[in-house]
Motif scaffolding. Structure first.
Motif, PDB file in Angstrom:
ATOM      1  N   UNK A  82       0.902  -1.057  -0.011  1.00 46.71           N
ATOM      2  CA  UNK A  82      -0.055  -0.018  -0.051  1.00 46.71           C
ATOM      3  C   UNK A  82       0.862   1.239   0.244  1.00 46.71           C
ATOM      4  N   UNK A  83       1.561   1.777  -1.149  1.00 45.64           N
ATOM      5  CA  UNK A  83       2.274   2.903  -1.119  1.00 45.64           C
ATOM      6  C   UNK A  83       1.686   4.104  -1.184  1.00 45.64           C
ATOM      7  N   UNK A  84       0.267   4.238  -1.289  1.00 45.59           N
ATOM      8  CA  UNK A  84      -0.452   5.260  -1.365  1.00 45.59           C
ATOM      9  C   UNK A  84      -1.182   5.590   0.168  1.00 45.59           C
ATOM     10  N   UNK A  85      -0.533   4.757   1.089  1.00 40.57           N
ATOM     11  CA  UNK A  85      -1.185   4.958   2.343  1.00 40.57           C
ATOM     12  C   UNK A  85      -0.784   6.552   2.963  1.00 40.57           C
ATOM     13  N   UNK A  86      -1.726   7.027   3.887  1.00 43.88           N
ATOM     14  CA  UNK A  86      -1.304   8.329   4.464  1.00 43.88           C
ATOM     15  C   UNK A  86       0.000   8.458   5.178  1.00 43.88           C
ATOM     16  N   UNK A  87       0.801   9.028   4.734  1.00 39.01           N
ATOM     17  CA  UNK A  87       2.230   8.947   5.234  1.00 39.01           C
ATOM     18  C   UNK A  87       2.212   9.420   6.792  1.00 39.01           C
ATOM     19  N   UNK A  88       1.453  10.280   6.947  1.00 38.81           N
ATOM     20  CA  UNK A  88       1.473  10.992   8.206  1.00 38.81           C
ATOM     21  C   UNK A  88       1.213   9.911   9.453  1.00 38.81           C
ATOM     22  N   UNK A  89      -0.022   9.400   9.031  1.00 39.79           N
ATOM     23  CA  UNK A  89      -0.625   8.027   9.886  1.00 39.79           C
ATOM     24  C   UNK A  89       0.654   7.029  10.036  1.00 39.79           C
ATOM     25  N   UNK A  90       1.061   6.566   8.809  1.00 40.30           N
ATOM     26  CA  UNK A  90       1.953   5.490   8.862  1.00 40.30           C
ATOM     27  C   UNK A  90       3.336   5.850   9.816  1.00 40.30           C
ATOM     28  N   UNK A  91       3.790   6.881   9.650  1.00 36.22           N
ATOM     29  CA  UNK A  91       5.101   7.287  10.464  1.00 36.22           C
ATOM     30  C   UNK A  91       4.538   7.309  11.948  1.00 36.22           C
ATOM     31  N   UNK A  92       3.561   7.883  12.314  1.00 32.02           N
ATOM     32  CA  UNK A  92       3.090   7.897  13.650  1.00 32.02           C
ATOM     33  C   UNK A  92       3.006   6.572  14.268  1.00 32.02           C
ATOM     34  N   UNK A  93       2.203   5.253  13.491  1.00 34.09           N
ATOM     35  CA  UNK A  93       2.247   4.261  13.937  1.00 34.09           C
ATOM     36  C   UNK A  93       3.362   3.585  14.159  1.00 34.09           C
ATOM     37  N   UNK A  94       4.327   3.773  13.005  1.00 34.25           N
ATOM     38  CA  UNK A  94       5.842   3.163  13.026  1.00 34.25           C
ATOM     39  C   UNK A  94       6.302   3.850  14.207  1.00 34.25           C
ATOM     40  N   UNK A  95       6.516   5.165  14.318  1.00 32.69           N
ATOM     41  CA  UNK A  95       7.146   5.892  15.442  1.00 32.69           C
ATOM     42  C   UNK A  95       6.662   5.296  16.935  1.00 32.69           C
ATOM     43  N   UNK A  96       5.307   5.040  17.131  1.00 28.85           N
ATOM     44  CA  UNK A  96       4.835   4.614  18.512  1.00 28.85           C
ATOM     45  C   UNK A  96       5.397   3.284  18.832  1.00 28.85           C
ATOM     46  N   UNK A  97       5.425   2.249  17.787  1.00 28.72           N
ATOM     47  CA  UNK A  97       5.687   1.141  18.049  1.00 28.72           C
ATOM     48  C   UNK A  97       7.213   1.086  18.304  1.00 28.72           C
ATOM     49  N   UNK A  98       8.041   1.879  17.508  1.00 28.59           N
ATOM     50  CA  UNK A  98       9.434   1.907  17.725  1.00 28.59           C
ATOM     51  C   UNK A  98       9.524   2.663  19.294  1.00 28.59           C
ATOM     52  N   UNK A  99       8.869   3.521  19.761  1.00 29.51           N
ATOM     53  CA  UNK A  99       9.272   3.827  21.023  1.00 29.51           C
ATOM     54  C   UNK A  99       8.639   2.932  21.990  1.00 29.51           C
ATOM     55  N   UNK A 100       7.647   2.010  21.995  1.00 31.42           N
ATOM     56  CA  UNK A 100       7.427   1.102  22.721  1.00 31.42           C
ATOM     57  C   UNK A 100       8.490   0.124  22.644  1.00 31.42           C
ATOM     58  N   UNK A 101       9.160  -0.352  21.543  1.00 38.28           N
ATOM     59  CA  UNK A 101      10.116  -1.278  21.363  1.00 38.28           C
ATOM     60  C   UNK A 101      11.310  -0.741  22.374  1.00 38.28           C
ATOM     61  N   UNK A 102      11.676   0.537  22.190  1.00 36.18           N
ATOM     62  CA  UNK A 102      12.711   1.087  22.693  1.00 36.18           C
ATOM     63  C   UNK A 102      12.665   0.876  24.265  1.00 36.18           C
ATOM     64  N   UNK A 103      11.300   1.285  24.714  1.00 38.11           N
ATOM     65  CA  UNK A 103      11.277   1.184  26.182  1.00 38.11           C
ATOM     66  C   UNK A 103      11.204  -0.194  26.675  1.00 38.11           C
ATOM     67  N   UNK A 104      10.573  -1.143  25.948  1.00 35.25           N
ATOM     68  CA  UNK A 104      10.672  -2.401  26.479  1.00 35.25           C
ATOM     69  C   UNK A 104      12.327  -3.004  26.262  1.00 35.25           C
ATOM     70  N   UNK A 105      12.821  -2.710  25.327  1.00 37.02           N
ATOM     71  CA  UNK A 105      14.217  -3.023  25.216  1.00 37.02           C
ATOM     72  C   UNK A 105      15.333  -2.291  26.341  1.00 37.02           C
ATOM     73  N   UNK A 106      14.775  -1.255  26.718  1.00 36.52           N
ATOM     74  CA  UNK A 106      15.520  -0.489  27.986  1.00 36.52           C
ATOM     75  C   UNK A 106      15.190  -1.236  29.113  1.00 36.52           C
TER      76      UNK A 106
END
Length: 123
Positions: free
Chosen positions: A85-109
């Motif tokens: 889905x290359x035409x997905x809303x990039x703002x929403x995609x980045x927020x979701x990926x960023x949120x998951x990345x932040x949760x991952x980093x907290x768990x890794x911490x």
């Protein structure tokens, strides 16, 4: 003559791109599925992961499970969903990926701190 060669070369590049995307997706799907199943297992059965570890190891297991699930989601989003889905809303995609990345980093911490405490106490 040059026009025909260009069109032939373009079809070859399209086939190469399709094959490349297919290989990435076929690799990323089992990888993300395996991480997701591992994460769920670590959350649902923390005593099976760390036998005899007590409540502290159950917390570590749950944190590791959350990290594994977030990693699975990020791998799926980056390797599969962005290509399908290359035409997905990039703002929403980045927020979701960023949120998951932040949760991952907290768990890794949490895992890093727990590993240090376990190493320091000689567990």
């Amino acid at each position: 003559m040059a026009q025909h060669e260009f069109a032939s070369n373009q079809r070859g590049m399209d086939a190469h791109r399709v094959l490349s995307v297919a290989l990435v997706m076929l690799t990323a799907l089992p990888w993300s599925l395996a991480l997701g199943v591992l994460g769920l297992w670590m959350i649902i059965e923390p005593q099976a992961v760390f036998v005899g570890g007590g409540r502290a190891m159950a917390t570590v297991s749950i944190s590791a499970g959350i990290a594994a699930i977030c990693a699975a989601q990020v791998i799926f989003l980056l390797c599969v969903a962005d290509r399908v889905f290359p035409g997905a809303n990039q703002r929403m995609v980045r927020w979701i990926e960023g949120g998951l990345g932040a949760i991952f980093l907290c768990s890794a911490g949490v895992l890093a701190v727990a590993s240090f405490i376990g190493w320091y106490q000689g567990l």
